[in-house]
Enzyme design. Structure first.
Site, short mmCIF file in Angstrom:
data_model
loop_
_atom_site.label_atom_id
_atom_site.label_comp_id
_atom_site.label_asym_id
_atom_site.label_seq_id
_atom_site.Cartn_x
_atom_site.Cartn_y
_atom_site.Cartn_z
N PRO A 13 -0.99 -17.03 -2.76
CA PRO A 13 -2.31 -16.69 -3.29
C PRO A 13 -2.52 -15.18 -3.26
O PRO A 13 -2.26 -14.53 -2.26
CB PRO A 13 -3.27 -17.39 -2.31
CG PRO A 13 -2.45 -18.38 -1.58
CD PRO A 13 -1.06 -17.87 -1.57
N GLU A 14 -2.95 -14.64 -4.38
CA GLU A 14 -3.20 -13.20 -4.48
C GLU A 14 -4.71 -12.97 -4.48
O GLU A 14 -5.49 -13.91 -4.44
CB GLU A 14 -2.56 -12.65 -5.76
CG GLU A 14 -1.04 -12.77 -5.80
CD GLU A 14 -0.35 -11.75 -4.90
OE1 GLU A 14 -1.04 -10.90 -4.30
OE2 GLU A 14 0.89 -11.81 -4.79
#
Ligand SMILES: [Zn+2]
Length: 283
Positions: A13-14
């Site tokens: 997840p960014e």
């Protein structure tokens, strides 16, 4: 959209996924009183407080810093990170925890649940966001990409004396947060900068272009997440949708979308795949 591109979709997840996750539950949980805390298997770092001590406190406004979420309570708060494979979901009927559900914050409005198969994620208690464990974890983070202070002048000054390739300087996160691998590749493409360019060789105007491109790329990812994701449990699906729309990332061997005759190349920098067009992206 060939199937060969599907294989590169799983990723951590960014910043955009974390922000979309925050928006999915921040208002719904605000003001709720904690009824119970349930811990599963150990996460990356220990909680750092007796979970029973959190009960009966109410939740404040959830904020984000980099890829961390801060969930304030009346006394202290919880700093959360999704690690490599984590996702947070908030619901009124979460069901019994599964084998990958390692943290439940049960409140009067619903349960916030961290699901994390690889357990690199974390929930850490701190007295305040800027002290204790949270203070240590957040220290050294670069500016937020949407902070007006993040501009060409800031980027240019921060890159002075840095000899590493610009792609790596972006990924480090100490100048600006959020430019993860896909987004760094896309921003460099938009700014027409060769990712191998030495950081201290970028002119001020090119830094202006790059700062704008970082912001626009992340804004595009946020828009996409906000408009296409109904099930926020799947933050990875969001990275996948962004990749489908990526202009250079994952397109090795394909002609450059600018139609300049270039063919997208894939190289490895700092053990991460970099994609760029050797024609329109210059040193
Ligand atoms: Zn090109």
């Amino acid at each position: 959209m060939g199937s060969h591109r599907a294989s590169i979709i799983p990723g951590m997840p960014e910043l955009p996924e974390v922000e979309v996750t925050r928006r999915s539950f921040a208002q719904r949980i605000q003001g709720a009183r904690v009824e119970a805390v349930r811990l599963g298997k150990p996460l990356r770092w220990p909680l750092g407080v007796d979970p029973a001590s959190l009960v009966a406190q109410s939740v404040g406004e959830v904020t984000r810093r980099g890829k961390y979420l801060w969930l304030p309570l009346e006394r202290g708060g919880l700093l959360m990170h999704l690690g490599m494979s984590g996702s947070l979901a908030f619901g009124t009927d979460p069901g019994a925890p599964g084998p990958h559900d390692h943290f439940d914050l049960v409140t009067q409005y619903g349960t916030l649940r961290l699901t994390d198969p690889r357990r690199f994620g974390a929930v850490v208690w701190s007295q305040a966001q800027d002290s204790g464990a949270a203070g240590k974890l957040l220290a050294g983070l670069g500016l937020e990409p949407f902070d007006p202070a993040f501009d060409g002048a800031h980027l240019h000054a921060a890159l002075r004396g840095r000899r590493v390739a610009i792609k790596q300087a972006l990924l480090e996160g100490s100048i600006v947060v959020g430019a993860g691998n896909i987004y760094a590749c896309e921003a460099l493409f938009e700014a027409r900068i060769d990712p191998r360019t030495r950081s201290d060789r970028l002119s001020r105007p090119r830094c202006e272009a790059l700062a704008a491109a970082v912001r626009e790329t992340l804004a595009r990812a946020l828009d996409l997440g906000g408009s296409t994701l109904r099930d926020f449990r799947d933050a990875h699906g969001m990275a996948g949708s962004f990749q489908q729309q990526a202009r250079v990332y994952g397109r090795a061997g394909e002609p450059c979308v600018r139609g300049d005759g270039g063919v997208v190349r894939r190289i490895v920098q700092g053990q991460r795949a970099t994609f760029f067009c050797p024609v329109c992206q210059r040193r």
